[in-house]
Design an enzyme around this catalytic site. Structure first.
Site, PDB file in Angstrom:
ATOM      1  N   GLU A  63       0.824  -1.213   0.000  1.00 27.93           N
ATOM      2  CA  GLU A  63       0.000   0.000   0.000  1.00 27.93           C
ATOM      3  C   GLU A  63       0.856   1.261   0.000  1.00 27.93           C
ATOM      4  OE1 GLU A  63      -2.953   0.060  -0.698  1.00 27.93           O
ATOM      5  OE2 GLU A  63      -3.614  -1.980  -0.332  1.00 27.93           O
ATOM      6  N   CYS A 219     -13.220   2.103 -15.331  1.00 29.98           N
ATOM      7  CA  CYS A 219     -13.665   3.486 -15.131  1.00 29.98           C
ATOM      8  C   CYS A 219     -12.436   4.384 -14.992  1.00 29.98           C
ATOM      9  CB  CYS A 219     -14.542   3.565 -13.880  1.00 29.98           C
ATOM     10  SG  CYS A 219     -15.547   5.056 -13.775  1.00 29.98           S
ATOM     11  N   CYS A 226     -16.695   2.064 -20.921  1.00 27.73           N
ATOM     12  CA  CYS A 226     -18.062   1.831 -20.464  1.00 27.73           C
ATOM     13  C   CYS A 226     -18.672   0.582 -21.096  1.00 27.73           C
ATOM     14  CB  CYS A 226     -18.924   3.057 -20.751  1.00 27.73           C
ATOM     15  SG  CYS A 226     -18.368   4.552 -19.884  1.00 27.73           S
ATOM     16  N   CYS A 229     -18.122  -2.225 -18.811  1.00 24.76           N
ATOM     17  CA  CYS A 229     -18.394  -1.968 -17.398  1.00 24.76           C
ATOM     18  C   CYS A 229     -19.597  -2.756 -16.904  1.00 24.76           C
ATOM     19  CB  CYS A 229     -18.622  -0.474 -17.161  1.00 24.76           C
ATOM     20  SG  CYS A 229     -18.915  -0.086 -15.424  1.00 24.76           S
TER      21      CYS A 229
END
Length: 320
Positions: A63, A219, A226, A229
């Site tokens: 992270e 996205c 799209c 998606c």
DNA sequence: TAACCGTGGCG
DNA sequence: TCGCCAAGGTT
């Protein structure tokens, strides 16, 4: 405190007929979460820190490395780092200089310093075990809102909204119908994302991973896909015709000619050096002496570099 | 809040 | 080419 009920509550719970205004634990999970998880099950990248047996330390390292840094560059660095320092205690026992060298060219080398300070804090405060408590995680050096929640969620299976730039963009579009997210995470972003999470913690964690992956692969900021998606049917942005951003575009951060570039050049020399580097050697990397010394002073102030007589070394490096 | 903090790849 | 972007945090 005024609680604004976002418009997506209309369908977030699968039903709006009772006009409920808070999340019911027994409520079926949101349309978005269900679709995202289904998609994630089939399309998630095989990233090593997502393997089931990976510990909290390895996830924390990933992270920190992934902050503002693309996955492809983190992969080799993450393997090398954990191979050398498999535990917080191992890293805490080594010098800042070695951490800075190991960091290589990932960028933002202060993260290397903070990650080592983080390891020290984990040893001192938590007996060498990455804490599970969100506030304890937040108190660690270099761990902010996103990273603390990511570790608590992905390493320990807790239920928290995990909001990074990908999730902000995804939620801004799919839920709010806006073309892009704001420049920084706000409390409202956490509230909006929390409302999308399934009630069961481990499944909520999977939803967060799925939202992030959707933001990273589908996205996307520039050219959203799209057509591929899984939530396009319920996407508010698509429903309103994918309007373009209107407001003033924030100017990208400059780099060429800035102190940051000079810092990078100076640190690159020190990273490669085995012993103290004389100032004359550093003089070669940048012509402007005033900017050079300012950049070097910044590196020293940040704890990345130390002055040894008339030469420089990475922090903690032995002069001899 | 906004500026600062690296680096590299891609459209 | 070069602006834009990439799992943020700190001050």
């Amino acid at each position: 405190m005024i609680v604004v009920i976002p418009p997506f509550r209309r369908w977030a719970g699968g039903s709006d007929r009772d006009g409920r205004d808070r999340i019911d634990p027994a409520m079926p999970e949101t349309t978005l979460a269900a679709a995202a998880i289904r998609w994630y099950d089939e399309n998630a990248r095989d990233l090593p820190w997502r393997e089931p047996d990976v510990g909290a330390w390895a996830i924390l390292v990933s992270e920190i490395m992934l902050q503002q840094t693309p996955v492809v560059r983190v992969l080799p660095a993450w393997r090398a780092w954990l191979s050398r320092w498999p535990t917080p205690a191992a890293l805490a026992a080594d010098t800042p200089a070695e951490a800075i060298r190991m960091w290589g060219r990932l960028g933002y080398p202060r993260r290397a310093l903070r990650l080592r300070e983080c390891a020290v804090a984990i040893v001192e405060r938590h007996s060498g075990v990455v804490p599970t408590d969100l506030d304890a995680l937040l108190a660690l050096p270099g761990v902010g809102t996103y990273t603390a929640r990511a570790v608590a969620t992905f390493a320990y299976g807790q239920r928290h909204p995990v909001v990074d730039t990908n999730v902000r963009r995804f939620v801004a579009r799919a839920v709010a119908g806006e073309p892009d997210a704001g420049p920084a995470t706000r409390p409202a972003d956490l509230v909006a994302t929390e409302a999308l999470l399934p009630a069961e913690p481990v499944r909520a964690a999977r939803a967060s991973a799925a939202f992030m992956e959707l933001g990273a692969l589908i996205c996307t900021a520039r050219t959203p896909r799209c057509a591929d998606c899984p939530v396009t049917e319920v996407c508010a942005w698509r429903a309103s015709g994918r309007p373009a951003p209107t407001g003033p575009t924030r100017r990208p951060q400059q780099y060429a000619g800035t102190d940051r570039q000079v810092r990078g050049l100076l640190l690159a020399v020190l990273r490669e050096a085995t012993g103290p580097v004389p100032h004359e050697r550093l003089d070669l990397v940048w012509a402007d002496a005033a900017q050079r010394s300012r950049a070097l002073a910044g590196l020293v102030a940040d704890g990345l570099v130390e002055l040894v007589g008339d030469a420089c070394v990475l922090a903690g490096d032995r002069p001899g």
